[in-house]
Design an enzyme around this catalytic site. Sequence first.
Site, mmCIF file in Angstrom:
data_model
loop_
_atom_site.group_PDB
_atom_site.id
_atom_site.type_symbol
_atom_site.label_atom_id
_atom_site.label_comp_id
_atom_site.label_asym_id
_atom_site.label_seq_id
_atom_site.Cartn_x
_atom_site.Cartn_y
_atom_site.Cartn_z
ATOM 1 N N LYS A 52 29.693 49.433 -77.334
ATOM 2 C CA LYS A 52 29.897 50.887 -77.209
ATOM 3 C C LYS A 52 30.154 51.257 -75.746
ATOM 4 C CE LYS A 52 27.280 51.831 -81.390
ATOM 5 N NZ LYS A 52 26.005 52.194 -82.034
ATOM 6 N N GLN A 96 20.065 53.958 -80.930
ATOM 7 C CA GLN A 96 20.450 52.800 -81.739
ATOM 8 C C GLN A 96 19.348 52.460 -82.746
ATOM 9 O OE1 GLN A 96 23.467 51.411 -81.607
ATOM 10 N NE2 GLN A 96 23.031 49.866 -83.135
ATOM 11 N N ASP A 119 26.581 60.300 -83.980
ATOM 12 C CA ASP A 119 26.401 59.356 -85.089
ATOM 13 C C ASP A 119 26.563 60.039 -86.449
ATOM 14 O OD1 ASP A 119 25.934 56.645 -84.556
ATOM 15 O OD2 ASP A 119 23.868 56.999 -83.926
HETATM 16 N N1 GUN Z 1 22.595 50.633 -86.260
HETATM 17 C C1 GUN Z 1 23.562 50.083 -87.036
HETATM 18 N N2 GUN Z 1 24.640 50.903 -87.073
HETATM 19 C C2 GUN Z 1 24.337 51.970 -86.309
HETATM 20 C C3 GUN Z 1 25.055 53.144 -85.956
HETATM 21 O O1 GUN Z 1 26.200 53.379 -86.378
HETATM 22 N N3 GUN Z 1 24.406 54.008 -85.138
HETATM 23 C C4 GUN Z 1 23.142 53.787 -84.676
HETATM 24 N N4 GUN Z 1 22.574 54.711 -83.900
HETATM 25 N N5 GUN Z 1 22.455 52.706 -85.003
HETATM 26 C C5 GUN Z 1 23.048 51.807 -85.803
#
Ligand code: GUN
Length: 291
Positions: A52, A96, A119
């Site tokens: 990211k 996350q 998200d």
């Molecule tokens: N863990 C697995 N996929 C994601 C996601 O798209 N966003 C977040 N915040 N955590 C994750």
Amino acid sequence: MQLIDGKATAAAIKAEIAEEVRRLMADGKKQPHLAAVLVGHDGGSETYVKNKVIACEQCGFKSSLIRFEADITEAELLNCVHRLNQDEDVDGFIVQLPLPKHIDEQKIIEAIDYRKDVDGFHPINVGRMAIGLPCFISATPLGIITLLQRYGIKTSGKKCVVLGRSNIVGKPMAQLMLQKQYGDATVTICHSHSPSLKEECREADILIAAIGQPNFVTADMVKEGAVVIDVGTTRVEDKSHKGGFRLNGDVKYNEVAAKCSFITPVPGGVGPMTICSLMTNTLAAAKHTYY
Ligand code: GUN
């Protein structure tokens, strides 16, 4: 059979975003800023967050990574969320997942200002998405919709089966495929307790596998000419790969691919699009497009 190249599509979209960021900044607007909060040292989460941060650089965004050890208290993490909510320089942020067991994930998600929830996990965004209002759509389903659109795959009136009912992928995916302005399809959701799962899959014009079980979808479950989207990214130990593991999809690719009109590979299919959609959402947050 045509391969759906998520990696190339994501690269093209990130270049489009970078161009728009250049234009915005030339107009005197601030640089879009995404913050990511990472708790602990889970291998998968480390990789996602690192990717990211790289994507932010490719798009010309500012990024901040805020790290905590796994023993952080829920109150401390909530404080961090409140700080980010109030930080005027931060356009959007993510926490996350998964979080350590002593922290209530839902409580953290609900503490995020929904206007910064890139998200798309906050109940306000989930609810707005369900009734077709402007909102942040969670990144994986948005990435899949984008792939279907960019490859000109017709979805209106088609029969779509979604395997899996998670809050992050299965449920929002089914909602989007149902909605007139996105999929406009007839949608069935199957999960681990669906007795006729195989039969349902065999009827699908578009099959979206998000069940988290490597090689779950076999050739006998796929209709000739179907579009197959593989969301699976299970880390499987493999000493021959860099880092000692490889990513395994939910679809038994070698036997399924020949039956499909379109199929996404793993890796290089849905995964890169998920991160790309987070960038799309961050740009929207910076431009206040949704609110
Ligand atoms: N863990 C697995 N996929 C994601 C996601 O798209 N966003 C977040 N915040 N955590 C994750």
